[in-house]
Design a protein around this motif. Structure first.
Motif, PDB file in Angstrom:
ATOM      1  N   TYR A 137       0.859  -1.189   0.000  1.00  0.00           N
ATOM      2  CA  TYR A 137       0.000   0.000   0.000  1.00  0.00           C
ATOM      3  C   TYR A 137       0.892   1.234   0.000  1.00  0.00           C
ATOM      4  CZ  TYR A 137      -3.282   3.529   1.849  1.00  0.00           C
ATOM      5  OH  TYR A 137      -4.036   4.662   2.046  1.00  0.00           O
ATOM      6  N   LEU A 138       0.904   1.947  -1.127  1.00  0.00           N
ATOM      7  CA  LEU A 138       1.750   3.120  -1.272  1.00  0.00           C
ATOM      8  C   LEU A 138       0.917   4.370  -1.529  1.00  0.00           C
ATOM      9  CD1 LEU A 138       4.626   1.645  -3.483  1.00  0.00           C
ATOM     10  CD2 LEU A 138       4.536   1.865  -0.997  1.00  0.00           C
ATOM     11  N   MET A 139       1.548   5.517  -1.342  1.00  0.00           N
ATOM     12  CA  MET A 139       0.885   6.797  -1.579  1.00  0.00           C
ATOM     13  C   MET A 139       1.645   7.578  -2.642  1.00  0.00           C
ATOM     14  SD  MET A 139      -1.777   6.932   0.436  1.00  0.00           S
ATOM     15  CE  MET A 139      -2.313   8.516   1.034  1.00  0.00           C
ATOM     16  N   GLU A 140       0.911   8.022  -3.668  1.00  0.00           N
ATOM     17  CA  GLU A 140       1.501   8.881  -4.685  1.00  0.00           C
ATOM     18  C   GLU A 140       1.413  10.341  -4.253  1.00  0.00           C
ATOM     19  OE1 GLU A 140      -0.366   8.222  -8.417  1.00  0.00           O
ATOM     20  OE2 GLU A 140       0.621   6.286  -8.744  1.00  0.00           O
ATOM     21  N   GLN A 141       2.283  11.157  -4.839  1.00  0.00           N
ATOM     22  CA  GLN A 141       2.237  12.580  -4.559  1.00  0.00           C
ATOM     23  C   GLN A 141       1.043  13.209  -5.275  1.00  0.00           C
ATOM     24  OE1 GLN A 141       6.185  14.599  -4.701  1.00  0.00           O
ATOM     25  NE2 GLN A 141       6.973  12.594  -5.301  1.00  0.00           N
ATOM     26  N   PRO A 142       0.497  14.303  -4.745  1.00  0.00           N
ATOM     27  CA  PRO A 142      -0.632  14.970  -5.396  1.00  0.00           C
ATOM     28  C   PRO A 142      -0.213  15.620  -6.706  1.00  0.00           C
ATOM     29  CG  PRO A 142       0.135  16.257  -3.534  1.00  0.00           C
ATOM     30  CD  PRO A 142       0.875  14.952  -3.479  1.00  0.00           C
ATOM     31  N   ALA A 143      -1.172  16.192  -7.401  1.00  0.00           N
ATOM     32  CA  ALA A 143      -0.919  16.765  -8.727  1.00  0.00           C
ATOM     33  C   ALA A 143       0.126  17.875  -8.693  1.00  0.00           C
ATOM     34  CB  ALA A 143      -2.232  17.278  -9.310  1.00  0.00           C
ATOM     35  N   ASN A 144       0.114  18.686  -7.661  1.00  0.00           N
ATOM     36  CA  ASN A 144       1.079  19.783  -7.531  1.00  0.00           C
ATOM     37  C   ASN A 144       1.888  19.590  -6.254  1.00  0.00           C
ATOM     38  OD1 ASN A 144       0.117  21.372  -9.876  1.00  0.00           O
ATOM     39  ND2 ASN A 144      -1.748  21.557  -8.634  1.00  0.00           N
ATOM     40  N   PRO A 145       2.856  18.669  -6.280  1.00  0.00           N
ATOM     41  CA  PRO A 145       3.559  18.299  -5.041  1.00  0.00           C
ATOM     42  C   PRO A 145       4.544  19.371  -4.591  1.00  0.00           C
ATOM     43  CG  PRO A 145       4.544  17.176  -6.899  1.00  0.00           C
ATOM     44  CD  PRO A 145       3.345  17.897  -7.433  1.00  0.00           C
ATOM     45  N   ASN A 146       4.807  19.359  -3.294  1.00  0.00           N
ATOM     46  CA  ASN A 146       5.874  20.172  -2.729  1.00  0.00           C
ATOM     47  C   ASN A 146       6.894  19.237  -2.092  1.00  0.00           C
ATOM     48  OD1 ASN A 146       4.954  19.504  -0.053  1.00  0.00           O
ATOM     49  ND2 ASN A 146       3.351  21.059  -0.276  1.00  0.00           N
ATOM     50  N   PRO A 147       8.040  19.726  -1.632  1.00  0.00           N
ATOM     51  CA  PRO A 147       9.055  18.837  -1.056  1.00  0.00           C
ATOM     52  C   PRO A 147       8.530  17.971   0.093  1.00  0.00           C
ATOM     53  CG  PRO A 147      10.006  20.988  -1.492  1.00  0.00           C
ATOM     54  CD  PRO A 147       8.539  21.113  -1.752  1.00  0.00           C
ATOM     55  N   LYS A 148       7.601  18.536   0.886  1.00  0.00           N
ATOM     56  CA  LYS A 148       7.039  17.769   1.993  1.00  0.00           C
ATOM     57  C   LYS A 148       6.302  16.529   1.483  1.00  0.00           C
ATOM     58  CE  LYS A 148       3.508  19.673   3.878  1.00  0.00           C
ATOM     59  NZ  LYS A 148       2.461  18.767   3.309  1.00  0.00           N
ATOM     60  N   ASP A 149       5.608  16.663   0.360  1.00  0.00           N
ATOM     61  CA  ASP A 149       4.890  15.525  -0.209  1.00  0.00           C
ATOM     62  C   ASP A 149       5.860  14.427  -0.646  1.00  0.00           C
ATOM     63  OD1 ASP A 149       2.336  16.738   0.049  1.00  0.00           O
ATOM     64  OD2 ASP A 149       2.696  17.889  -1.778  1.00  0.00           O
ATOM     65  N   ALA A 150       6.990  14.832  -1.216  1.00  0.00           N
ATOM     66  CA  ALA A 150       7.980  13.849  -1.653  1.00  0.00           C
ATOM     67  C   ALA A 150       8.530  13.058  -0.469  1.00  0.00           C
ATOM     68  CB  ALA A 150       9.114  14.549  -2.404  1.00  0.00           C
ATOM     69  N   VAL A 151       8.831  13.759   0.629  1.00  0.00           N
ATOM     70  CA  VAL A 151       9.357  13.066   1.814  1.00  0.00           C
ATOM     71  C   VAL A 151       8.279  12.175   2.427  1.00  0.00           C
ATOM     72  CG1 VAL A 151      10.408  13.350   4.082  1.00  0.00           C
ATOM     73  CG2 VAL A 151      10.990  14.927   2.237  1.00  0.00           C
ATOM     74  N   SER A 152       7.035  12.649   2.450  1.00  0.00           N
ATOM     75  CA  SER A 152       5.937  11.840   2.975  1.00  0.00           C
ATOM     76  C   SER A 152       5.772  10.573   2.155  1.00  0.00           C
ATOM     77  CB  SER A 152       4.640  12.653   2.973  1.00  0.00           C
ATOM     78  OG  SER A 152       3.592  11.942   3.585  1.00  0.00           O
ATOM     79  N   SER A 153       5.889  10.695   0.838  1.00  0.00           N
ATOM     80  CA  SER A 153       5.802   9.526  -0.028  1.00  0.00           C
ATOM     81  C   SER A 153       6.947   8.556   0.251  1.00  0.00           C
ATOM     82  CB  SER A 153       5.834   9.970  -1.496  1.00  0.00           C
ATOM     83  OG  SER A 153       5.714   8.874  -2.366  1.00  0.00           O
ATOM     84  N   LEU A 154       8.145   9.099   0.506  1.00  0.00           N
ATOM     85  CA  LEU A 154       9.294   8.259   0.847  1.00  0.00           C
ATOM     86  C   LEU A 154       9.070   7.548   2.175  1.00  0.00           C
ATOM     87  CD1 LEU A 154      12.213   7.286   0.410  1.00  0.00           C
ATOM     88  CD2 LEU A 154      12.990   9.400   1.514  1.00  0.00           C
ATOM     89  N   ALA A 155       8.515   8.261   3.160  1.00  0.00           N
ATOM     90  CA  ALA A 155       8.243   7.644   4.463  1.00  0.00           C
ATOM     91  C   ALA A 155       7.264   6.492   4.317  1.00  0.00           C
ATOM     92  CB  ALA A 155       7.692   8.689   5.433  1.00  0.00           C
ATOM     93  N   PHE A 156       6.243   6.675   3.475  1.00  0.00           N
ATOM     94  CA  PHE A 156       5.293   5.606   3.204  1.00  0.00           C
ATOM     95  C   PHE A 156       5.978   4.417   2.549  1.00  0.00           C
ATOM     96  CE2 PHE A 156       1.097   7.037   4.287  1.00  0.00           C
ATOM     97  CZ  PHE A 156       0.303   5.915   4.108  1.00  0.00           C
ATOM     98  N   LEU A 157       6.868   4.716   1.599  1.00  0.00           N
ATOM     99  CA  LEU A 157       7.604   3.664   0.900  1.00  0.00           C
ATOM    100  C   LEU A 157       8.421   2.827   1.876  1.00  0.00           C
ATOM    101  CD1 LEU A 157       8.476   2.762  -2.129  1.00  0.00           C
ATOM    102  CD2 LEU A 157      10.556   4.049  -1.586  1.00  0.00           C
ATOM    103  N   VAL A 158       9.119   3.506   2.790  1.00  0.00           N
ATOM    104  CA  VAL A 158       9.950   2.792   3.765  1.00  0.00           C
ATOM    105  C   VAL A 158       9.084   1.923   4.670  1.00  0.00           C
ATOM    106  CG1 VAL A 158      11.506   3.063   5.742  1.00  0.00           C
ATOM    107  CG2 VAL A 158      11.784   4.518   3.722  1.00  0.00           C
ATOM    108  N   LYS A 159       7.982   2.472   5.138  1.00  0.00           N
ATOM    109  CA  LYS A 159       7.143   1.740   6.094  1.00  0.00           C
ATOM    110  C   LYS A 159       6.357   0.609   5.435  1.00  0.00           C
ATOM    111  CE  LYS A 159       3.549   2.437   9.616  1.00  0.00           C
ATOM    112  NZ  LYS A 159       2.575   1.454   9.111  1.00  0.00           N
ATOM    113  N   ASN A 160       5.696   0.900   4.306  1.00  0.00           N
ATOM    114  CA  ASN A 160       4.731  -0.048   3.752  1.00  0.00           C
ATOM    115  C   ASN A 160       5.285  -0.972   2.681  1.00  0.00           C
ATOM    116  OD1 ASN A 160       2.899   1.109   5.447  1.00  0.00           O
ATOM    117  ND2 ASN A 160       1.518   1.853   3.865  1.00  0.00           N
ATOM    118  N   LEU A 161       6.464  -0.669   2.159  1.00  0.00           N
ATOM    119  CA  LEU A 161       7.069  -1.580   1.187  1.00  0.00           C
ATOM    120  C   LEU A 161       8.400  -2.127   1.680  1.00  0.00           C
ATOM    121  CD1 LEU A 161       7.339  -3.018  -1.502  1.00  0.00           C
ATOM    122  CD2 LEU A 161       8.255  -0.891  -2.488  1.00  0.00           C
TER     123      LEU A 161
END
Length: 398
Positions: free
Chosen positions: A161-185
């Motif tokens: 279960y992963l999370m993609e960044q929104p249509a207009n991402p900011n740096p915080k969204d990229a790090v949040s997506s990375l945190a999800f990647l580490v935890k859920n994958l």
């Protein structure tokens, strides 16, 4: 002086447990998978897919249109329109789903909706129940893969279960997506390779009917999925991870919605950690089960940002103490732990996130950690205990 040294050493040793678990899981994830590409054979089970939905008119159509091609004539797709005041039920019916509507403003939350759906299908029960959130995109083959695995093993199964960044991402969204990647994958794949159970992630979950039919679903718990996985594990049904299957959500575009979502997830995680780790340790001894100990250790790892904050605070105190002439052992131990965190995150990014997340993402990590500090302070003052729906953005099917 002696007391300060003891306290700092205790902090360093205490942090070694979650940091060590993080490092072992991330390191194991770098090893070749023994199950990659293996197709589970056998008779395909009859499946009921439950989709709890509260005011999901913006997204549910896309979700269902991706789901329906994965189902056969013997399967059922049931949408639980829970306290809806928009067009969720009508859209779901137009897509071809069976819709049951529930109105109960006193008992709100996904757990109550899922329990209502379970009661609806129990007259003609399936072999396997699959639970999918209304705002997720389900990759082709996912429903078949996790359902067959659940049927074959007799255990709950969690998809990636992963999370993609929104249509207009900011740096915080990229790090949040990375945190999800580490935890859920990454971490969960490490558990898969080590042949250890995982936690449930809330969507992309499959359960044999014999396992889920009596499970305590009717709850307002803000992380009901995590609690469900722990309850089933203690009862003898620890969840398995299926890395080949995948469901994807989208991070909220609006900052307030993102903050609300993260608050619910992380406050719920911390509350569950505090309450359930002692119980899991007790049950692992009573039942003489190593898998429950493994789940307790996995659950003991706090959200990654909080782990970094705790390490920074402890390391800063240890450096200050060393500069004042106290023992340097805690500082040396904490420095080694910091290296383990760094290796874990960079290794996870290099193998699993480099294609979609540029290297500059790692440079935004400190700012993301700072953004999370008020969230954790709020947990100490007024932890969130009630379920609050996150506002949705439209989902784009790819």
């Amino acid at each position: 002086m002696f007391l300060v040294n003891i306290v700092l050493l205790a902090l360093a040793l205490g942090l070694l447990v979650p940091i060590g678990v993080l490092f072992i899981e991330c390191s194991a994830a770098l090893l070749p998978s023994q199950t990659k590409g293996n197709k589970i054979e056998g008779i395909r089970p009859r499946i009921a897919v439950l989709v709890p939905a509260h005011n999901e008119a913006k997204v549910i159509g896309t979700t269902l249109l991706k789901l329906l091609p994965q189902l056969t004539a013997s399967d059922r797709l049931v949408v639980i329109a829970d306290n809806c005041t928009d067009g969720t039920a009508a859209i779901a019916r137009n897509c071809g789903a069976t819709v049951v509507e529930r109105q109960d403003l006193d008992r709100r939350g996904k757990g109550y909706a899922l329990d209502y759906g379970m009661r609806f299908i129990e007259a003609d029960p399936p072999d396997v129940v699959v639970m999918i959130d209304a705002d997720c995109i389900v990759d082709p083959g996912t429903i078949d893969g996790i359902a067959r695995m659940a049927m074959t093993t007799g255990r709950p199964v969690q998809a990636t279960y992963l999370m993609e960044q929104p249509a207009n991402p900011n740096p915080k969204d990229a790090v949040s997506s990375l945190a999800f990647l580490v935890k859920n994958l990454v971490r969960t794949r490490g558990l898969e390779i080590l042949r250890l159970p995982c936690l449930l992630g809330g969507t992309g979950m499959a359960f044999p009917w014999s396992v889920i039919r009596e499970a305590p679903l009717a709850s307002g718990n803000i992380v009901e999925d995590m609690q469900l996985g722990l309850d089933l594990a203690i009862a003898g049904h620890p969840p398995l991870f299926c890395s080949e299957a995948r469901v994807t959500g989208v991070l909220p575009q609006q900052n307030q919605a993102a903050k609300s979502q993260r608050t619910r997830w992380e406050h719920g995680h911390l509350q569950t950690l505090v309450k359930q780790v002692p119980l899991l340790l007790k049950e692992s001894l009573r039942q003489r089960r190593f898998d429950l100990l493994a789940i307790a250790l996995e659950l003991s790892v706090p959200p990654l940002s909080l782990l970094v904050i705790l390490w920074l605070a402890a390391f800063g105190c240890a450096l200050l103490a060393a500069s004042l002439g106290l023992a340097s052992t805690p500082g040396i131990l904490l420095a080694a732990e910091g290296l383990l965190i760094l290796v874990s995150i960079v290794g996870a990014w290099a193998k699993f996130g480099r294609a979609e997340l540029p290297l500059l993402t790692l440079l935004a990590v400190p700012f993301y950690v700072l953004w999370k500090i008020p969230l954790y302070l709020a947990f100490l003052v007024r932890p969130q205990t009630k379920w609050i729906r996150t506002e949705r953005d439209a989902v784009d099917a790819k």
